[in-house]
Design a protein around this motif. Structure first.
Motif, PDB file in Angstrom:
ATOM      1  N   SER A   1     -77.896 106.702  40.110  1.00 45.82           N
ATOM      2  CA  SER A   1     -78.685 106.953  38.730  1.00 45.82           C
ATOM      3  C   SER A   1     -79.291 108.218  39.002  1.00 45.82           C
ATOM      4  CB  SER A   1     -79.820 105.880  38.406  1.00 45.82           C
ATOM      5  OG  SER A   1     -79.169 104.650  38.222  1.00 45.82           O
ATOM      6  N   TYR A   2     -79.623 108.583  40.167  1.00 44.03           N
ATOM      7  CA  TYR A   2     -80.517 109.885  40.513  1.00 44.03           C
ATOM      8  C   TYR A   2     -79.490 111.279  39.907  1.00 44.03           C
ATOM      9  CZ  TYR A   2     -83.322 107.432  43.696  1.00 44.03           C
ATOM     10  OH  TYR A   2     -84.102 106.500  44.492  1.00 44.03           O
ATOM     11  N   ILE A   3     -78.340 110.754  39.877  1.00 46.48           N
ATOM     12  CA  ILE A   3     -77.155 112.089  39.492  1.00 46.48           C
ATOM     13  C   ILE A   3     -77.055 112.105  38.002  1.00 46.48           C
ATOM     14  CG2 ILE A   3     -75.075 113.006  39.630  1.00 46.48           C
ATOM     15  CD1 ILE A   3     -74.836 111.844  42.640  1.00 46.48           C
ATOM     16  N   GLY A   4     -77.536 110.900  37.472  1.00 45.87           N
ATOM     17  CA  GLY A   4     -77.076 110.678  35.774  1.00 45.87           C
ATOM     18  C   GLY A   4     -75.771 109.811  35.897  1.00 45.87           C
ATOM     19  N   ALA A   5     -75.207 109.422  36.992  1.00 50.24           N
ATOM     20  CA  ALA A   5     -73.917 108.784  36.507  1.00 50.24           C
ATOM     21  C   ALA A   5     -74.142 107.079  36.159  1.00 50.24           C
ATOM     22  CB  ALA A   5     -73.088 109.059  37.930  1.00 50.24           C
ATOM     23  N   CYS A   6     -73.087 106.445  35.933  1.00 46.13           N
ATOM     24  CA  CYS A   6     -73.158 105.399  35.334  1.00 46.13           C
ATOM     25  C   CYS A   6     -72.472 104.185  36.479  1.00 46.13           C
ATOM     26  CB  CYS A   6     -72.420 105.246  33.877  1.00 46.13           C
ATOM     27  SG  CYS A   6     -73.094 106.607  33.019  1.00 46.13           S
ATOM     28  N   PRO A   7     -73.072 103.112  36.589  1.00 45.80           N
ATOM     29  CA  PRO A   7     -72.346 102.289  37.697  1.00 45.80           C
ATOM     30  C   PRO A   7     -71.468 101.383  36.852  1.00 45.80           C
ATOM     31  CG  PRO A   7     -74.539 101.531  37.180  1.00 45.80           C
ATOM     32  CD  PRO A   7     -74.513 102.895  36.598  1.00 45.80           C
ATOM     33  N   VAL A   8     -70.180 100.879  37.509  1.00 45.67           N
ATOM     34  CA  VAL A   8     -69.547  99.722  36.815  1.00 45.67           C
ATOM     35  C   VAL A   8     -69.659  98.723  37.898  1.00 45.67           C
ATOM     36  CG1 VAL A   8     -66.995  99.094  36.178  1.00 45.67           C
ATOM     37  CG2 VAL A   8     -68.190 101.479  35.356  1.00 45.67           C
ATOM     38  N   PHE A   9     -70.122  97.450  37.421  1.00 49.95           N
ATOM     39  CA  PHE A   9     -70.039  96.387  38.279  1.00 49.95           C
ATOM     40  C   PHE A   9     -68.934  95.564  38.492  1.00 49.95           C
ATOM     41  CE2 PHE A   9     -74.527  97.486  36.835  1.00 49.95           C
ATOM     42  CZ  PHE A   9     -74.911  98.008  38.081  1.00 49.95           C
ATOM     43  N   LEU A  10     -68.293  95.479  39.342  1.00 49.14           N
ATOM     44  CA  LEU A  10     -67.078  94.565  39.501  1.00 49.14           C
ATOM     45  C   LEU A  10     -67.483  93.484  40.570  1.00 49.14           C
ATOM     46  CD1 LEU A  10     -64.457  97.408  39.680  1.00 49.14           C
ATOM     47  CD2 LEU A  10     -65.308  95.985  37.593  1.00 49.14           C
ATOM     48  N   ASP A  11     -66.452  92.472  40.539  1.00 50.99           N
ATOM     49  CA  ASP A  11     -66.842  91.274  41.364  1.00 50.99           C
ATOM     50  C   ASP A  11     -66.813  91.401  42.912  1.00 50.99           C
ATOM     51  OD1 ASP A  11     -67.673  88.635  41.498  1.00 50.99           O
ATOM     52  OD2 ASP A  11     -65.853  87.670  40.854  1.00 50.99           O
ATOM     53  N   VAL A  12     -67.111  90.372  43.713  1.00 49.81           N
ATOM     54  CA  VAL A  12     -67.070  90.680  45.167  1.00 49.81           C
ATOM     55  C   VAL A  12     -66.064  89.449  45.499  1.00 49.81           C
ATOM     56  CG1 VAL A  12     -69.239  91.191  45.564  1.00 49.81           C
ATOM     57  CG2 VAL A  12     -68.806  88.799  45.324  1.00 49.81           C
TER      58      VAL A  12
END
Length: 380
Positions: free
Chosen positions: A106-117
């Motif tokens: 988030s500090y960069i302004g990028a976006c996480p995509v959450f995938l399974d473990v």
């Protein structure tokens, strides 16, 4: 059952007092090196212990260069910038992680995509990544893009959960095939190996934490590991305010960051590193005792290191049958002088990140309802 568990842990740590989840252990040259540092007056970001800690850690982990910084979150932030992540880019990661992973994105302004473990590692699943990319991404030139959002998928951050390595070689191959940079969140896995290689050295950059609750600590502190020595030199330059070297002039030719680890913290790190193998062995012995104890309790499963792994067992894990059993275990142990905790609140459920894309997160949710961490300090 719960009373027997409480008694076992109190006996294990030879105390009737409160047993914390993970406390630091100082049994070596910590005071000696701290006194040397104070006597030298070099207690800030310049000094022999900073250089020594970086060199010793690079040698220990099998990296070509190591660069210290203020904490593990800073290490991840800098690592993402160094591999070219920019505002509005996407970063593949796991929802089952400590918030530092997502804060750095988030500090960069990028976006996480959450995938399974994976059910076998608790870390980011190569199969989940491969399946999601197959359905949702496309290659344009030498970049990978999300067909749903139009954003570039620039990086992937797996986290070695509780010190247990993920299937990092498989993730590295998937990233190479899709022009995605691999940054390892090895914050919890100092001393852990995957197929004989230290975690944090498979990706372009690996990030380690030396927080007070880690296997070794500098009080606060973090580090980046590099196999690309030139990239490591750039990291050192940017984390020290991007100052052009000169004996007396202060000239800066890029935007830099004050992410420097003080020499006094590095002195502590040098002493801690000297005992790291001893600490890991002690923690593995503790894990073996837990495994033997819980083998007689069918309602509770003790989590063991995954295949092909040598884990530091930073935090030991037991799995309860369901959410209700998890809550009963947490309440009883914490009421009776044993600190236990569930896994972190899943990142996709936090208000800052709940609007980002996910897959079904089936295994992730399964773990969230069952995982409990139990005391894991080095036993003196």
């Amino acid at each position: 059952m719960y009373s027997n568990i409480v008694k076992f842990i109190h006996d294990l740590y030879k105390t009737e007092e409160f047993v914390p989840l993970h406390a630091p252990c100082f049994v070596g040259n910590e005071k000696k090196y701290l006194n040397e540092c104070i006597d030298s007056t070099f207690v800030s970001s310049v000094g022999k212990f900073v250089d020594r800690f970086e060199e010793d850690m690079a040698r220990y982990c099998g990296a070509k260069k190591a660069v210290v910084c203020v904490n593990g979150t800073n290490a991840l932030h800098m690592a993402l910038m160094l591999v070219g992540v920019e505002e509005n880019d996407e970063v593949l990661t796991q929802a089952l992680t400590f918030i530092a992973t997502c804060n750095a994105i988030s500090y960069i302004g990028a976006c996480p995509v959450f995938l399974d473990v994976d059910r076998t590692t608790m870390g980011l699943s190569p199969q989940a990544v491969k399946e999601w990319l197959g359905k949702n991404s496309e290659i344009r030139g030498n970049s990978c893009y999300n067909k749903n959002t139009g954003r570039r998928i620039k990086a992937c951050i797996p986290m070695h959960t509780f010190g247990h390595p993920v299937k990092i070689d498989e993730l590295a191959e998937i990233c190479r095939e899709n022009y995605i940079e691999l940054v390892e969140d090895a914050a919890e896995s100092i001393g852990s190996l995957y197929k004989g290689q230290h975690t944090g050295t498979f990706g372009r950059i690996g990030a380690i934490s030396f927080n007070g609750n880690k296997t070794i600590t500098t009080g606060g502190g973090g580090m980046m590991l590099f196999q690309d020595e030139e990239l490591g030199k750039l990291a050192k330059y940017l984390t020290t305010q991007a100052k052009v070297p000169h004996r007396w002039e202060f000239v800066h030719d890029r935007i830099g960051y004050n992410y420097r680890m003080p020499n006094i913290n590095a002195a502590l790190g040098c002493a801690q590193l000297e005992n790291l193998d001893r600490f890991v062995q002690n923690k593995r012995e503790t894990a073996a005792l837990y495994k033997d104890f819980f083998s007689s309790i069918p309602e509770i499963e003790f989590w063991e290191e995954p295949e092909n792994c040598y884990s530091n067992y930073w935090l030991n894990v037991v799995l309860l049958k369901d959410k209700a059993a998890q809550q009963r275990f947490l309440e009883y142990t914490n009421d009776h002088g044993i600190m236990t905790r569930p896994v972190w609140e899943l990142m996709n459920k936090l208000p800052m990140f709940c609007h980002y894309e996910t897959d079904k997160l089936t295994n992730t949710q399964w773990f969230a309802e069952r995982v409990v961490n139990i005391p894991s300090s080095v036993r003196l």
